[in-house]
Write an enzyme that holds these catalytic residues in place. Structure first.
Site, PDB file in Angstrom:
ATOM      1  CB  CYS A  24      -0.933  -0.008   1.202  1.00  0.00           C
ATOM      2  SG  CYS A  24      -2.067  -1.395   1.184  1.00  0.00           S
ATOM      3  CB  ALA A  25       3.919   2.167  -1.864  1.00  0.00           C
TER       4      ALA A  25
ATOM      5  NE  ARG B 187       4.390  -4.919   5.483  1.00  0.00           N
ATOM      6  CZ  ARG B 187       5.272  -4.030   5.940  1.00  0.00           C
ATOM      7  NH1 ARG B 187       6.376  -4.452   6.531  1.00  0.00           N
ATOM      8  NH2 ARG B 187       5.028  -2.736   5.836  1.00  0.00           N
TER       9      ARG B 187
ATOM     10  CG  HIS C 249      11.085  -4.827  -6.460  1.00  0.00           C
ATOM     11  ND1 HIS C 249      11.365  -3.890  -7.431  1.00  0.00           N
ATOM     12  CD2 HIS C 249      10.202  -4.234  -5.624  1.00  0.00           C
ATOM     13  CE1 HIS C 249      10.678  -2.778  -7.198  1.00  0.00           C
ATOM     14  NE2 HIS C 249       9.976  -2.960  -6.099  1.00  0.00           N
TER      15      HIS C 249
ATOM     16  CG  LEU D  38       5.831  -5.071  -2.211  1.00  0.00           C
ATOM     17  CD1 LEU D  38       6.096  -6.576  -2.209  1.00  0.00           C
ATOM     18  CD2 LEU D  38       5.126  -4.645  -0.924  1.00  0.00           C
TER      19      LEU D  38
ATOM     20  CE  LYS E  88      11.354   4.721 -10.248  1.00  0.00           C
ATOM     21  NZ  LYS E  88      10.974   5.649  -9.135  1.00  0.00           N
TER      22      LYS E  88
ATOM     23  CG  ASP F  62      12.839   7.570  -6.070  1.00  0.00           C
ATOM     24  OD1 ASP F  62      11.909   6.881  -6.531  1.00  0.00           O
ATOM     25  OD2 ASP F  62      12.674   8.709  -5.593  1.00  0.00           O
TER      26      ASP F  62
ATOM     27  CB  ALA G  78      -0.338   1.625  -4.284  1.00  0.00           C
TER      28      ALA G  78
END
Lengths: 360, 360
Positions: free
Chosen positions: A13-14, A38, A83, A78, A101, A186, A17
């Protein structure tokens, strides 16, 4: 053809997202089927905060989502260090893979991911959204035009943003166990991708990191740069930083033309995007002005770039699922090239800024 | 105050002298008094071709012009290898000096020139026209604004143009005995000056040339680049080339702001010039657009930048001649810094791309 809607699950749930779930909702050939976190509580909160419709399932573990047979494909936002584990598992469960990425911590890990994707016949695509903006296709047209652009000779990319103190202390992108490549992974990722894009995806022969990278106490990169050299004499420079004002530049200088874009990963506005293209630019006789001047090209789009991405991903998945198609190799191929260059930059930084040969 | 018009002589009939002679005619405080060439015939032809009024004297040698007691100042557009000889002689004859760039083949030669200027009390200024455009002052305002720009962290400059086959064979800028620095001296000069400008004229500590410079058969640079490093962590990259499409970029990325200009040495148009300035740039919450976006600043001018240059030069000369002023040291100081960096780039190229320490 029957049903051609691709059912996508999100694991993790970044923040990003939120945007991709909106894109899945907007893409005409995709639907959000489930979200997994999680903990069930976190997944439920995420679903509520983003207004997911009631049919979207929530799972309290990534495994549970991957075991849902209705899920065609997963989007994985994630932390990078996770990954390889989850992407490999997803591929093994025959889920097509839209992966954030940087795709991995290094190329060896990424090769593990794409090997599993290949042997399981699933589509791989990284989540480099700007690749799918219609402006990017227009820029590619210009760059591949021998009359207007010629051959690329020099490429420059810069991606910086000014991270706040909380980010610099707590964000996963500054944590050695989560995103060890830091700014290089990033936002350097975008610079490298843009350079490869402008070089028609030809890998450089050698990479040399710039000196004076900024690392945090844990050794994670906060700012760095590199020079890339091709055998034909082409040269590229990039700089990425968490410590400067937001800047997102790509410049490509060819024998006959020049491209400038100042918002290549995310257009200033959502529905239109532009770039500047000069061809056979020159001065007037007395050198008092440019003649001809570069021109500005504007591309309109009804859909944001991330929707174009989800649509293209779902189209490829649909071709496999409904039409016995094969996975499109373009996407894992350019992901791997990007990762190879990132690896070389990191290795050069760790090797006292020695030139690193790229070995495909 | 009486007469405050400065009488300027030109030694050498280079192409660029056409533009500067026009600037002298347009500057309100200067007048073209004489032109000297190696032959009287050439000087006459140049005077006729440029429509000089009949009172402009023509001389068949540079010495003869320098011996004319009415000449206050000379503009010297000779090949770089001849600068030290003629600039020193001009200073010894008490002529104020407007010298084309690059100012010398190396800093040792340039020191000879400025020593003579100092001991003879004459003003020195190099002919870097864009320094005098009112846009440059506006850009300097932005770059020195702690709120809008902060501190510079990364600077990028690029100057390229596509030289035609005749230039690459015959122009003085590709001849080892005339302009041995080639593209580095001719257009790399501007990149270095722009970088110093954005760095508030603070010299870098170290310079490393990029690999793969392009040299012609005689060893003259046709394309090259370098990275500059400051002790405070600032980094700059530049690239210059005679072999690519016309491109003239300066990008300065600060902690709080970003400046972009794509025509810094010569505005696209003669009467207006613009640049882009972003401050505390950011994305909106869902990362779908920029908020705030960079803004465009346009500066209008009735006079072309080279007229501003001649006017400022003549103002400084007038202050010395009519008001017992002292020569302004800013101009030789920044010329020398530019030359020091050029020297370091050349030395790095000649030393297998080793880092070169700048020693002031």
């Amino acid at each position: 053809m029957g049903e051609t809607i691709i059912r996508i699950g999100i694991i993790g749930c970044a923040d990003i997202a939120r945007k991709v779930s909106r894109a899945i909702a907007l893409a005409p050939n995709a639907t959000l089927h489930a979200v997994g976190s999680r903990s069930l509580d976190k997944a439920r909160k995420f679903a509520a905060a983003n207004g997911f419709p009631p049919h979207v399932k929530v799972y309290g573990s990534y495994e549970a989502l991957l075991d849902d047979p209705v899920v065609d494909a997963v989007y994985v936002p994630l932390p990078t260090s996770l990954h390889v584990h989850w992407a490999v598992l997803a591929a093994q469960k025959k889920k097509h893979l839209l992966l954030e990425k940087p795709v991995a911590l290094n190329t060896a890990e990424f090769d593990h991911i794409i090997d599993e994707c290949e042997s399981n016949g699933v589509q791989f695509m990284d989540c480099t959204m700007w690749m799918h903006h219609p402006r990017t296709a227009k820029m590619a047209e210009f760059l591949s035009d021998e009359q207007r652009f010629g051959l690329p000779r020099y490429i420059h990319a810069c991606f910086a943003f000014s991270a706040d103190p909380d980010f610099l202390k707590n964000d996963i992108r500054v944590k050695p166990d989560l995103d060890a490549l830091g700014a290089l992974g990033d936002i350097g990722w975008y610079c490298v991708r843009a350079i490869l894009f402008a070089a028609n995806y030809e890998l450089p022969k050698t990479v040399i990191a710039l000196r004076q990278p900024v690392l945090n106490e844990a050794g994670v990169i906060l700012a760095c740069g590199a020079t890339l050299y091709w055998e034909d004499g082409k040269v590229a420079n990039f700089h990425c930083s968490f410590l400067s004002n937001l800047t997102i530049d790509l410049t490509a200088v060819g024998t006959k033309g020049t491209l400038h874009v100042h918002d290549f990963t995310l257009p200033f506005q959502e529905r239109e995007a532009s770039f500047s293209a000069g061809s056979e630019s020159s001065f007037d006789d007395l050198v008092t002005k440019w003649d001809p001047q570069p021109s500005r090209h504007t591309v309109n789009t009804d859909l944001p770039q991330e929707v174009h991405m989800v649509r293209e991903f779902s189209r490829l998945v649909g071709a496999i699922k409904f039409n016995n198609g094969k996975p499109e190799k373009k996407w894992p191929t350019i992901s791997r090239k990007s990762q190879l260059v990132l690896d070389a930059v990191r290795t050069s930084i760790d090797s006292n800024f020695e030139p690193i040969l790229i070995q495909e």
